[in-house]
Design an enzyme around this catalytic site. Structure first.
Site: not given
Ligand code: FRU
Length: 485
Positions: A46, A62, A165-166, A224
């Site tokens: 991400d 990420q 999250r996120d 997400e």
């Molecule tokens: C989306 C995700 C997010 C999370 C991240 C972890 O691809 O699963 O929800 O924060 O990747 O790498």
């Protein structure tokens, strides 16, 4: 395919030297991108913390240093003055606190004019591997490095599952408040978003409630990377619903969609005007993020991960995978989003390609079409067979994209053929090809199609049917593959 143990995937990086050889080895790969952001080593997924601040675009991805595996995630930092030429800046956030001991997961950025703030998920796991996601913050210091707060802003709610999250941070001018949208899952496993509010960025956060989106109460099992932004007087809600299949998306259970509508911050209701749409019709597109601090009211700037969770790509064998899309400008026209490659991308052109019938490995192909059916093939073999084939059926108004003809096939059980329905007849395509990706902008951005593609040396021919005019430009590199950790 390598089997990773948990210890291997979640190893903490102690010194850059541990991955220098990996970097030098993967830098030799024929699939390393020339003008797209890609992982310095290992895996990128991400886009995170994307913002314009003090004349510089900051972007993080990420990052798992060790290989093509979703293990311990860092934020890796890149920067740009123009969204075209990118520079490696090193680690942005490392999972080095108790509250983010198993990953600094996705999040966003905002500037209050003076400083740039980041909001991310601290992925904590205890010794029994029970997960507790924390919403955490960091501030960019004078050396251009994010510095974390000592403590998380808040923890998860117990009336939702562990999937919270996120954080996407936004300022709402009418309410004079900040809001954080968090991707979440209800206890009965439905995807949603939770909303928190505060008058201050770093304290005073309280739970406001669950986002309501009439008609979308049962739409996937987790949302997400939610993202919301006002464009031309409308609110655009983008998210990545997962654990569900959606029409026309093969066997995939990971998607990236958007709604245009109005967000009411009193009732926490997003009222869509019309149905959801796919943000992109391609095979590999997920977790889109819009940049913070874009001051024009009629446009947003987006970068997305070229890839999907739970999928496998050929460069895994080389211990790396993933790429970002080009930066794209988003505008609303005819009640929907139009996407165009970032303004100024033409500066990468390095002369017109005149060897007709072939394409260079990094290029832009601008195609125009006379009315009627068409077939366009990229990466064909010399005899015209194979390749990445796009067939346009004019009476149905559908482009069918078929990658079964490529030597390197992947994600075969998910999808290899997809349809992209067009609102208006096919007139133009702007196609950006890098060493392991293709991005197609149809009819001035009315639809887009993004995919990984891994051509071999013999797959370099290009054909199109009569009535298709093609201009091809070779493109210069604009990312450096240097070892900055
Ligand atoms: C989306 C995700 C997010 C999370 C991240 C972890 O691809 O699963 O929800 O924060 O990747 O790498």
């Amino acid at each position: 395919m390598k089997e990773w143990t948990r210890e291997e995937r979640y190893r903490v990086l102690q010194s850059p030297e541990e991955i220098r050889d990996l970097h030098d080895r993967i830098a030799q790969s024929p699939y390393r991108q020339a003008y797209h952001v890609q992982p310095v080593t290992g895996l990128s997924s991400d886009p995170n913390g994307f913002a314009l601040y003090d004349g510089v675009w900051h972007l993080f991805y990420q990052w798992c240093p060790w290989g093509a595996v979703h293990g311990l995630k860092y934020w890796y930092h890149v920067s740009s003055k123009d969204l075209i030429t990118w520079k490696n800046e090193g680690i942005g956030l490392a999972p080095d606190c108790e509250y983010d001991n198993k990953g600094t997961h996705s999040g966003s950025a905002i500037s209050d004019g003076d400083q740039l703030y980041f909001f991310y998920t601290g992925n904590h796991r205890d010794e029994n591997w029970i997960r507790t996601p924390y919403t955490c913050a960091a501030i960019l210091n004078e050396e251009g490095k994010p510095v974390k707060l000592d403590k998380p802003l808040f923890g998860p709610r117990s009336d939702y599952s562990e999937h919270q999250r996120d954080p996407k941070i936004v300022w709402n001018e009418e309410k004079k408040k900040y809001f954080i949208f968090i991707g979440a899952q209800t206890l009965d496993l439905k995807g949603t978003a939770l909303i928190y509010e505060s008058e201050h960025l770093l304290d005073g956060w309280k739970f406001a409630g669950q986002l309501r989106v009439p008609g979308y109460e049962e739409f996937g099992g987790m949302w997400e990377c939610p993202c919301i932004q006002r464009i031309s007087g409308k609110d655009v809600l983008i998210f990545s619903p997962q654990y569900t299949k959606l029409p026309g998306r093969g066997e995939s259970t990971n998607h990236n969609v958007y709604l245009i509508g109005q967000m009411d911050y009193d009732t926490l209701t997003f009222t869509p005007e019309g149905e959801f749409r796919y943000l992109d019709y391609g095979f590999d597109f997920y977790a889109a993020q819009l940049a913070a601090n874009v001051t024009e009211n009629d446009k947003a700037v987006m970068i997305t991960w070229i890839g999907l969770p739970d999928n496998h790509y050929p460069t895994e064998e080389e211990d790396w995978e993933g790429s970002m899309t080009l930066a794209r400008e988003l505008r609303i026209r005819n009640g929907r989003l139009y996407q165009t490659p970032v303004t100024g991308i033409e500066q990468l052109r390095d002369g017109e390609w005149t060897e007709s019938g072939t394409i260079p490995e990094c290029c832009e192909a601008d195609l125009t079409f006379a009315p009627g059916d068409h077939e366009i093939v990229f990466f064909a073999k010399e005899d015209g067979s194979g390749g990445f084939r796009i067939r346009y059926d004019d009476s149905a108004g559908i482009c069918t994209v078929d990658r079964t003809g490529m030597n390197k096939r992947f994600n075969q059980k998910v999808f290899e053929v997809l349809e992209m329905p067009l609102e208006s007849p096919l007139k133009t395509m702007r196609v950006f090809i890098d060493r392991s990706s293709i991005e197609i902008f149809v009819n001035e951005g009315e639809e887009t199609f993004t995919s990984h593609v891994y051509p071999e040396a013999e797959e370099r021919y290009f054909t199109c049917t009569e009535g298709c005019g093609a201009k091809v430009f070779r493109l210069k590199p604009s990312v450096t593959d240097d070892f900055v950790i």
